[in-house]
Design a protein around this motif. Sequence first.
Motif, PDB file in Angstrom:
ATOM      1  N   ARG A  86       1.007  -1.241  -0.205  1.00 37.74           N
ATOM      2  CA  ARG A  86       0.068   0.149   0.172  1.00 37.74           C
ATOM      3  C   ARG A  86       0.749   1.151   0.079  1.00 37.74           C
ATOM      4  NH1 ARG A  86      -1.449   3.285   4.037  1.00 37.74           N
ATOM      5  NH2 ARG A  86      -0.926   1.810   5.713  1.00 37.74           N
ATOM      6  N   ARG A  87       1.887   1.148   0.658  1.00 38.85           N
ATOM      7  CA  ARG A  87       2.818   2.166   0.932  1.00 38.85           C
ATOM      8  C   ARG A  87       3.843   2.686  -0.099  1.00 38.85           C
ATOM      9  NH1 ARG A  87       3.258   4.121   7.256  1.00 38.85           N
ATOM     10  NH2 ARG A  87       3.878   6.121   6.137  1.00 38.85           N
ATOM     11  N   LYS A  88       4.005   1.510  -1.120  1.00 37.00           N
ATOM     12  CA  LYS A  88       4.926   1.533  -2.052  1.00 37.00           C
ATOM     13  C   LYS A  88       6.400   1.929  -1.601  1.00 37.00           C
ATOM     14  CE  LYS A  88       1.571   0.854  -5.060  1.00 37.00           C
ATOM     15  NZ  LYS A  88       1.280  -0.370  -5.663  1.00 37.00           N
ATOM     16  N   VAL A  89       6.975   1.195  -0.445  1.00 39.41           N
ATOM     17  CA  VAL A  89       8.053   1.825   0.144  1.00 39.41           C
ATOM     18  C   VAL A  89       9.441   1.481  -0.822  1.00 39.41           C
ATOM     19  CG1 VAL A  89       8.510  -0.511   1.320  1.00 39.41           C
ATOM     20  CG2 VAL A  89       9.364   1.528   2.236  1.00 39.41           C
ATOM     21  N   ALA A  90       9.527   0.457  -1.535  1.00 43.02           N
ATOM     22  CA  ALA A  90      10.485   0.150  -2.246  1.00 43.02           C
ATOM     23  C   ALA A  90      10.551   1.282  -3.434  1.00 43.02           C
ATOM     24  CB  ALA A  90      10.355  -0.990  -2.913  1.00 43.02           C
ATOM     25  N   ASP A  91       9.368   1.522  -3.903  1.00 41.93           N
ATOM     26  CA  ASP A  91       9.227   2.749  -5.098  1.00 41.93           C
ATOM     27  C   ASP A  91       9.710   4.049  -4.369  1.00 41.93           C
ATOM     28  OD1 ASP A  91       8.338   1.186  -7.383  1.00 41.93           O
ATOM     29  OD2 ASP A  91       6.536   1.076  -6.135  1.00 41.93           O
ATOM     30  N   VAL A  92       9.271   4.265  -3.258  1.00 41.26           N
ATOM     31  CA  VAL A  92       9.617   5.550  -2.330  1.00 41.26           C
ATOM     32  C   VAL A  92      10.928   5.808  -2.357  1.00 41.26           C
ATOM     33  CG1 VAL A  92       9.248   7.081  -0.570  1.00 41.26           C
ATOM     34  CG2 VAL A  92       7.348   5.908  -1.545  1.00 41.26           C
ATOM     35  N   MET A  93      11.729   4.783  -1.818  1.00 44.37           N
ATOM     36  CA  MET A  93      12.707   4.852  -1.503  1.00 44.37           C
ATOM     37  C   MET A  93      13.754   4.643  -2.841  1.00 44.37           C
ATOM     38  SD  MET A  93      13.706   4.598   1.819  1.00 44.37           S
ATOM     39  CE  MET A  93      12.274   4.715   3.039  1.00 44.37           C
ATOM     40  N   ALA A  94      13.504   4.163  -3.766  1.00 42.71           N
ATOM     41  CA  ALA A  94      14.164   4.249  -5.054  1.00 42.71           C
ATOM     42  C   ALA A  94      14.097   5.650  -5.454  1.00 42.71           C
ATOM     43  CB  ALA A  94      13.808   3.313  -5.983  1.00 42.71           C
ATOM     44  N   PHE A  95      13.084   6.242  -5.476  1.00 45.68           N
ATOM     45  CA  PHE A  95      12.597   7.567  -6.018  1.00 45.68           C
ATOM     46  C   PHE A  95      13.563   8.579  -5.284  1.00 45.68           C
ATOM     47  CE2 PHE A  95      10.368  11.604  -6.193  1.00 45.68           C
ATOM     48  CZ  PHE A  95      10.272  11.760  -7.417  1.00 45.68           C
ATOM     49  N   ALA A  96      13.637   8.209  -4.031  1.00 45.06           N
ATOM     50  CA  ALA A  96      14.586   9.122  -3.059  1.00 45.06           C
ATOM     51  C   ALA A  96      16.042   9.091  -3.148  1.00 45.06           C
ATOM     52  CB  ALA A  96      14.237   8.958  -1.593  1.00 45.06           C
ATOM     53  N   ASP A  97      16.510   8.021  -4.183  1.00 42.59           N
ATOM     54  CA  ASP A  97      17.718   7.579  -4.308  1.00 42.59           C
ATOM     55  C   ASP A  97      18.443   7.413  -3.048  1.00 42.59           C
ATOM     56  OD1 ASP A  97      19.779   7.237  -6.250  1.00 42.59           O
ATOM     57  OD2 ASP A  97      20.469   9.394  -6.411  1.00 42.59           O
ATOM     58  N   VAL A  98      18.186   6.715  -2.092  1.00 44.58           N
ATOM     59  CA  VAL A  98      18.791   6.287  -1.111  1.00 44.58           C
ATOM     60  C   VAL A  98      20.033   5.403  -1.256  1.00 44.58           C
ATOM     61  CG1 VAL A  98      18.751   5.576   1.407  1.00 44.58           C
ATOM     62  CG2 VAL A  98      16.614   6.641   0.301  1.00 44.58           C
ATOM     63  N   LYS A  99      20.986   5.466  -0.584  1.00 40.93           N
ATOM     64  CA  LYS A  99      22.362   4.733  -0.848  1.00 40.93           C
ATOM     65  C   LYS A  99      23.017   4.411   0.567  1.00 40.93           C
ATOM     66  CE  LYS A  99      23.367   6.589  -5.607  1.00 40.93           C
ATOM     67  NZ  LYS A  99      22.121   7.409  -5.714  1.00 40.93           N
ATOM     68  N   PRO A 100      23.874   3.500   0.314  1.00 45.39           N
ATOM     69  CA  PRO A 100      24.724   3.019   1.653  1.00 45.39           C
ATOM     70  C   PRO A 100      25.491   4.282   1.857  1.00 45.39           C
ATOM     71  CG  PRO A 100      24.480   1.266   0.073  1.00 45.39           C
ATOM     72  CD  PRO A 100      23.706   2.374  -0.818  1.00 45.39           C
ATOM     73  N   GLY A 101      25.883   4.565   2.951  1.00 41.84           N
ATOM     74  CA  GLY A 101      26.774   5.510   3.369  1.00 41.84           C
ATOM     75  C   GLY A 101      26.230   6.899   3.627  1.00 41.84           C
ATOM     76  N   GLN A 102      24.949   7.156   3.183  1.00 44.75           N
ATOM     77  CA  GLN A 102      24.091   8.462   3.256  1.00 44.75           C
ATOM     78  C   GLN A 102      23.671   8.758   4.519  1.00 44.75           C
ATOM     79  OE1 GLN A 102      21.008   8.662   0.114  1.00 44.75           O
ATOM     80  NE2 GLN A 102      22.493   9.289  -1.226  1.00 44.75           N
ATOM     81  N   LYS A 103      23.847  10.130   4.674  1.00 42.49           N
ATOM     82  CA  LYS A 103      23.173  10.739   5.802  1.00 42.49           C
ATOM     83  C   LYS A 103      21.639  11.325   5.632  1.00 42.49           C
ATOM     84  CE  LYS A 103      27.079   9.826   7.866  1.00 42.49           C
ATOM     85  NZ  LYS A 103      28.035  11.082   8.148  1.00 42.49           N
ATOM     86  N   VAL A 104      20.714  10.968   6.377  1.00 44.19           N
ATOM     87  CA  VAL A 104      19.266  10.947   5.996  1.00 44.19           C
ATOM     88  C   VAL A 104      18.735  12.099   7.286  1.00 44.19           C
ATOM     89  CG1 VAL A 104      16.831  10.416   5.768  1.00 44.19           C
ATOM     90  CG2 VAL A 104      18.833   9.305   4.627  1.00 44.19           C
ATOM     91  N   LEU A 105      18.056  13.112   7.008  1.00 40.94           N
ATOM     92  CA  LEU A 105      17.239  13.853   7.962  1.00 40.94           C
ATOM     93  C   LEU A 105      15.782  13.602   7.777  1.00 40.94           C
ATOM     94  CD1 LEU A 105      17.916  16.067  10.362  1.00 40.94           C
ATOM     95  CD2 LEU A 105      17.398  17.582   8.717  1.00 40.94           C
ATOM     96  N   GLU A 106      15.424  12.675   8.654  1.00 34.90           N
ATOM     97  CA  GLU A 106      13.572  12.324   8.505  1.00 34.90           C
ATOM     98  C   GLU A 106      13.167  13.499   9.392  1.00 34.90           C
ATOM     99  OE1 GLU A 106      10.685   8.713   8.679  1.00 34.90           O
ATOM    100  OE2 GLU A 106      12.667   8.421   9.192  1.00 34.90           O
ATOM    101  N   LEU A 107      12.130  13.970   8.576  1.00 28.97           N
ATOM    102  CA  LEU A 107      11.079  14.902   9.596  1.00 28.97           C
ATOM    103  C   LEU A 107      10.018  14.230  10.068  1.00 28.97           C
ATOM    104  CD1 LEU A 107      11.474  18.009   7.470  1.00 28.97           C
ATOM    105  CD2 LEU A 107      13.170  17.173   8.973  1.00 28.97           C
ATOM    106  N   ILE A 108       9.811  14.279  11.455  1.00 26.52           N
ATOM    107  CA  ILE A 108       8.589  13.821  11.918  1.00 26.52           C
ATOM    108  C   ILE A 108       8.049  12.371  11.753  1.00 26.52           C
ATOM    109  CG2 ILE A 108       6.093  14.104  12.708  1.00 26.52           C
ATOM    110  CD1 ILE A 108       6.318  16.899  11.666  1.00 26.52           C
TER     111      ILE A 108
END
Length: 256
Positions: free
Chosen positions: A51-73
């Motif tokens: 339902r939340r299409k998590v793999a598609d969302v993460m791929a669209f966000a271009d998340v990669k190993p070693g990155q720093k992420v700031l997740e709001l709320i």
Amino acid sequence: MRSSTLLVLALSLAAAPLCAQTAPSAVTAPASITDAVNDPARQADKADDARRKVADVMAFADVKPGQKVLELIPGKGYFTRVFSAAVGAQGHVFLVWPDEYAKEDTEGVTASRALLADPHYKNVSVLNQPAAQLSSPEPVDLVFTAQNYHDYPDAFMGKVDMAKFNKQVFAALKPGGLFVIIDHVAPAGTGMQDTDTLHRIDPAIVKKQVEAAGFVFDGESSVLRNPADDHTLKVFDKTIRGHTDQFIYRFRKPRT
């Protein structure tokens, strides 16, 4: 013969823009994201993945190993758990809990504390700060917010100035970094009038505000769009909750 060739070429060129507009929004997820989604530690989340299409969302966000992420709320940590696995031991996930929102979502705050206590998520930390004073302890590759951009200008958050907020996001990112926003769609032309009532926001005003801070619009995904949602119901209405029409916008901080 030559006229036939020119006709075929002309038809091909005319069709090209149409093909680009109708290209699917789903992106093939790299192995690092697939592995993160399949992490056994997030077994309880699996029922929501389709339902939340998590793999598609993460791929669209271009998340990669070693990155720093700031997740709001971050809510109860649904995306956090995937971010943690996707960026790996060399990366880090900073969870931003605005003081004002934390008072309203005690369950979410408790969930974040539970993550911090779990050695599996040792690359996760929490930042408590006023909603109007967004900051990061170091430059990050991605700032991500799901269904919460619309909350910032509301009274309970102190009516955050969105021009200043987006500049703070800009400052938190590395050159070339991404700002990804998921939110509930409000009727076209309504701007921010539905943020505190229906908990929706007009995608056009989001794009205008973020670009004004210096970002470049870098694409959108339609994997969470739902044409059956007519945008008139509060997102918590039982007939639409969990299935609202949602936009996903990606903005990039210029490299120079």
